[in-house]
Design a protein around this motif. Structure first.
Motif, mmCIF file in Angstrom:
data_model
loop_
_atom_site.group_PDB
_atom_site.id
_atom_site.type_symbol
_atom_site.label_atom_id
_atom_site.label_comp_id
_atom_site.label_asym_id
_atom_site.label_seq_id
_atom_site.Cartn_x
_atom_site.Cartn_y
_atom_site.Cartn_z
ATOM 1 N N GLY A 1 -47.937 119.825 42.568
ATOM 2 C CA GLY A 1 -48.144 120.927 43.499
ATOM 3 C C GLY A 1 -46.737 121.514 44.891
ATOM 4 N N SER A 2 -46.351 119.132 44.497
ATOM 5 C CA SER A 2 -45.245 119.342 45.770
ATOM 6 C C SER A 2 -43.713 119.674 44.866
ATOM 7 N N TYR A 3 -43.637 120.438 44.041
ATOM 8 C CA TYR A 3 -42.224 120.815 43.549
ATOM 9 C C TYR A 3 -42.444 122.263 42.164
ATOM 10 N N ILE B 1 -41.229 116.483 49.516
ATOM 11 C CA ILE B 1 -42.172 116.170 49.350
ATOM 12 C C ILE B 1 -43.372 115.819 48.375
ATOM 13 N N SER B 2 -44.200 115.291 49.435
ATOM 14 C CA SER B 2 -45.173 114.544 48.743
ATOM 15 C C SER B 2 -46.813 114.136 49.815
ATOM 16 N N LYS B 3 -48.091 115.103 49.770
ATOM 17 C CA LYS B 3 -49.225 115.559 50.838
ATOM 18 C C LYS B 3 -49.561 113.232 50.304
ATOM 19 N N SER B 4 -49.023 113.417 49.484
ATOM 20 C CA SER B 4 -49.866 111.904 49.476
ATOM 21 C C SER B 4 -48.370 110.763 50.475
ATOM 22 N N GLY B 5 -47.804 110.883 50.034
ATOM 23 C CA GLY B 5 -46.507 109.990 51.147
ATOM 24 C C GLY B 5 -46.488 108.892 50.025
ATOM 25 N N THR B 6 -47.506 108.653 48.968
ATOM 26 C CA THR B 6 -47.418 107.945 47.710
ATOM 27 C C THR B 6 -46.746 107.865 46.193
ATOM 28 N N THR B 7 -46.573 108.900 45.678
ATOM 29 C CA THR B 7 -46.486 109.500 45.026
ATOM 30 C C THR B 7 -44.940 108.668 44.173
ATOM 31 N N THR B 8 -45.315 108.160 42.744
ATOM 32 C CA THR B 8 -44.473 107.120 42.900
ATOM 33 C C THR B 8 -43.346 108.306 42.154
ATOM 34 N N ASN C 1 -60.407 120.077 42.714
ATOM 35 C CA ASN C 1 -59.810 118.100 42.576
ATOM 36 C C ASN C 1 -59.600 118.370 41.487
ATOM 37 N N GLN C 2 -58.795 116.957 41.053
ATOM 38 C CA GLN C 2 -57.983 116.520 39.908
ATOM 39 C C GLN C 2 -58.302 114.962 39.811
ATOM 40 N N PRO C 3 -59.406 114.946 38.974
ATOM 41 C CA PRO C 3 -59.923 112.983 39.598
ATOM 42 C C PRO C 3 -59.137 113.111 38.095
HETATM 43 O O1 PA5 Z 1 -51.921 119.278 42.715
HETATM 44 C C1 PA5 Z 1 -51.619 118.321 42.896
HETATM 45 O O2 PA5 Z 1 -52.357 118.194 44.104
HETATM 46 C C2 PA5 Z 1 -51.085 117.877 42.063
HETATM 47 O O3 PA5 Z 1 -50.319 118.474 41.251
HETATM 48 C C3 PA5 Z 1 -50.106 116.833 43.213
HETATM 49 O O4 PA5 Z 1 -49.121 118.142 44.127
HETATM 50 C C4 PA5 Z 1 -48.625 115.950 42.830
HETATM 51 O O5 PA5 Z 1 -49.641 115.270 41.910
HETATM 52 C C5 PA5 Z 1 -48.006 115.650 44.203
HETATM 53 O O6 PA5 Z 1 -48.816 114.880 45.221
HETATM 54 P P1 PA5 Z 1 -48.415 114.574 46.132
HETATM 55 O O7 PA5 Z 1 -47.441 116.002 46.809
HETATM 56 O O8 PA5 Z 1 -49.126 114.005 46.880
HETATM 57 O O9 PA5 Z 1 -47.233 114.118 45.860
#
Ligand code: PA5
Length: 447
Positions: free
Chosen positions: A81-83, A138-145, A414-416
């Motif tokens: 989602g950040s891309y 761009i990263s919501k969690s800020g920790t995506t590898t 969610n996306q567990p």
């Molecule tokens: O839809 C989602 O939540 C995921 O696809 C995230 O966007 C993806 O994993 C990237 O996460 P983040 O923005 O924390 O780096």
């Protein structure tokens, strides 16, 4: 107007079956609007477009202006989602050969952090050598590898190449208010930064700075994008009658088909610029619906290209599929088929006609053939590939996705399942904190 035509599914499910879903759709919309459904702490996207403040839009435009002024190339680092939202919108409007055009009024937009390919990152770093490039991290969690790894490399190259001060100016972060490494780094370095609202999940975030900043940097009209989405927000709210609410009709139609055994939805386009829009749509629907052992499998094809590959399967393979076609009414440019005196290729019957007319007949011919072959067909007509209409289309699909998730009785927000591979990868890479998982996996691999 964007239109949804479900007439070509009616040989497969009846109008009564679609209409029978109306009460469930109503409940789903109510859950979304009142925030009473599962995952309701992630429904901030519902009113994003209508509630985005002029101050935020101005700040995004100002950051975009700095990047446009100081960069010939901007790399957007992000995944999922950040891309996909930014990539989808930018590709939809870009010249098909933009990467090859020398004299540019807009920066070249590149993407990274959406894979872990060493060759990709090497080749990117080579391309960026000597270029005035900037980065949107761009990263919501800020920790995506994936994103963090690419950003570490890009940050270093930007600082080495452009100096620390300029790097600080041309690196922008879009992340959480306070959590995560991307926030820590942005605050420490003093980067311009934007917040991804807590109540908006990644795949619903294209109308936040996550999508808006890259789109503005690329030179496209974010006001029109937001306006289109806000108008669709009004056109799909709970007060709109079922038959007029295109998100409701689409959600009901695809779920009626799913309940009748059509397990795979193929999103079809006849415009190659929509390739990444389909990728965005796949993530939206795949992550939202595919859980609890349920969910329509979202796939996509680019026609007419894929008519020469997947066309065979679609026409005559297992009959568990249906198609949703995005049809673009008007194209931007005009190309007429020339007449040829010798007519060696036998194409003079097309002379003087627009290429798009040929495309439209391919589209209609395909619809008729696929319906005859047992493939129900939903058709979404969009007036043109323009910001306003794409804004509408984005919101239309988001709203329908929320409704669909609730029709399926899953949490669409969610996306567990995405965590499973991450846990294994960290254990296999000996990340501190994963010692027990690492030992268990090593034992399993050695067996
Ligand atoms: O839809 C989602 O939540 C995921 O696809 C995230 O966007 C993806 O994993 C990237 O996460 P983040 O923005 O924390 O780096």
């Amino acid at each position: 107007m964007i239109k949804v035509d479900i007439s070509q599914i009616l040989g497969f499910v009846s109008e009564t079956e679609v209409k029978a879903l109306e009460p469930e759709v109503k409940v789903a919309i109510e859950k979304l609007e009142k925030g009473t459904g599962e995952g309701s702490d992630y429904i901030g996207w519902m009113n994003l477009a209508s509630e985005t403040s002029p101050e935020l839009v101005s700040a995004i435009k100002a950051a975009a202006a700095v990047l446009r002024e100081n960069c010939d190339t901007v790399v957007v680092a992000g995944i999922g989602g950040s891309y996909l939202g930014a990539k989808a919108v930018i590709e939809a409007f870009s010249n098909s050969f933009s990467q090859l055009i020398q004299d540019k009024s807009n920066p070249t937009m590149l993407f990274a952090g959406h894979n872990i390919s060493e060759d990709y990152l090497y080749e990117l770093s080579q391309y960026l050598k000597g270029r005035r490039f900037g980065v949107i991290n761009i990263s919501k969690s800020g920790t995506t590898t994936e994103t963090a790894l690419a950003f570490r490399l890009l940050k270093k190259q930007c600082e080495d190449q452009r100096g620390k001060d300029m790097a600080r100016k041309v690196i922008v972060a879009i992340t959480d208010t306070s959590r995560g490494a991307a926030r820590t780094c942005a605050d420490k370095e003093g980067y311009t930064s934007f917040i991804i609202p807590d109540n908006v999940g990644g795949r619903y975030s294209v109308l936040t700075p996550v999508g808006l900043l890259p789109v503005a940097v690329a030179g496209y009209d974010i006001d029109a994008l937001l306006k289109g989405a806000a108008d669709m927000e009004a056109m799909t709210n709970g007060n709109v009658p079922f038959e007029e609410n295109i998100s409701a009709v689409y959600a009901a139609a695809r779920n009626a088909l799913y309940r009748s055994g059509k397990k795979i939805e193929i999103l079809v386009n006849f415009q190659p610029k929509l390739h990444y829009f389909s990728e965005w749509w796949k993530q939206l629907y795949g992550e939202s619906e595919g859980k609890d052992n349920k969910g329509i499998y979202p796939s996509s094809v680019d026609f007419s290209t894929d008519l020469h590959s997947m066309g065979q399967w679609i026409q005559q393979g297992e009959r568990t599929i249906f198609e949703t076609v995005i049809s673009i009414d008007s194209v931007k440019h005009s190309v007429l088929v020339p007449s040829d005196e010798e007519n060696l290729d036998g194409l003079n019957f097309l002379a003087g006609r627009h290429v798009d007319e040929v495309n439209k007949m391919a589209e209609l011919g395909t619809q008729l053939a696929h319906v005859d072959g047992g493939v129900p067909n939903i058709r979404i007509t969009v007036p043109a590939l323009e910001e306003y209409w794409l804004g509408q289309l984005i919101y239309f699909f988001e709203k329908a996705c929320g409704i669909s998730g609730y029709l399926l009785q899953v949490n669409p927000f969610n996306q567990p399942g995405v965590e499973a591979y991450k846990k294994n990868m960290f254990a296999l890479l000996d990340k501190p904190g994963y010692e027990a998982e690492s030992a268990a996996l090593q034992a399993r691999i050695r067996k």
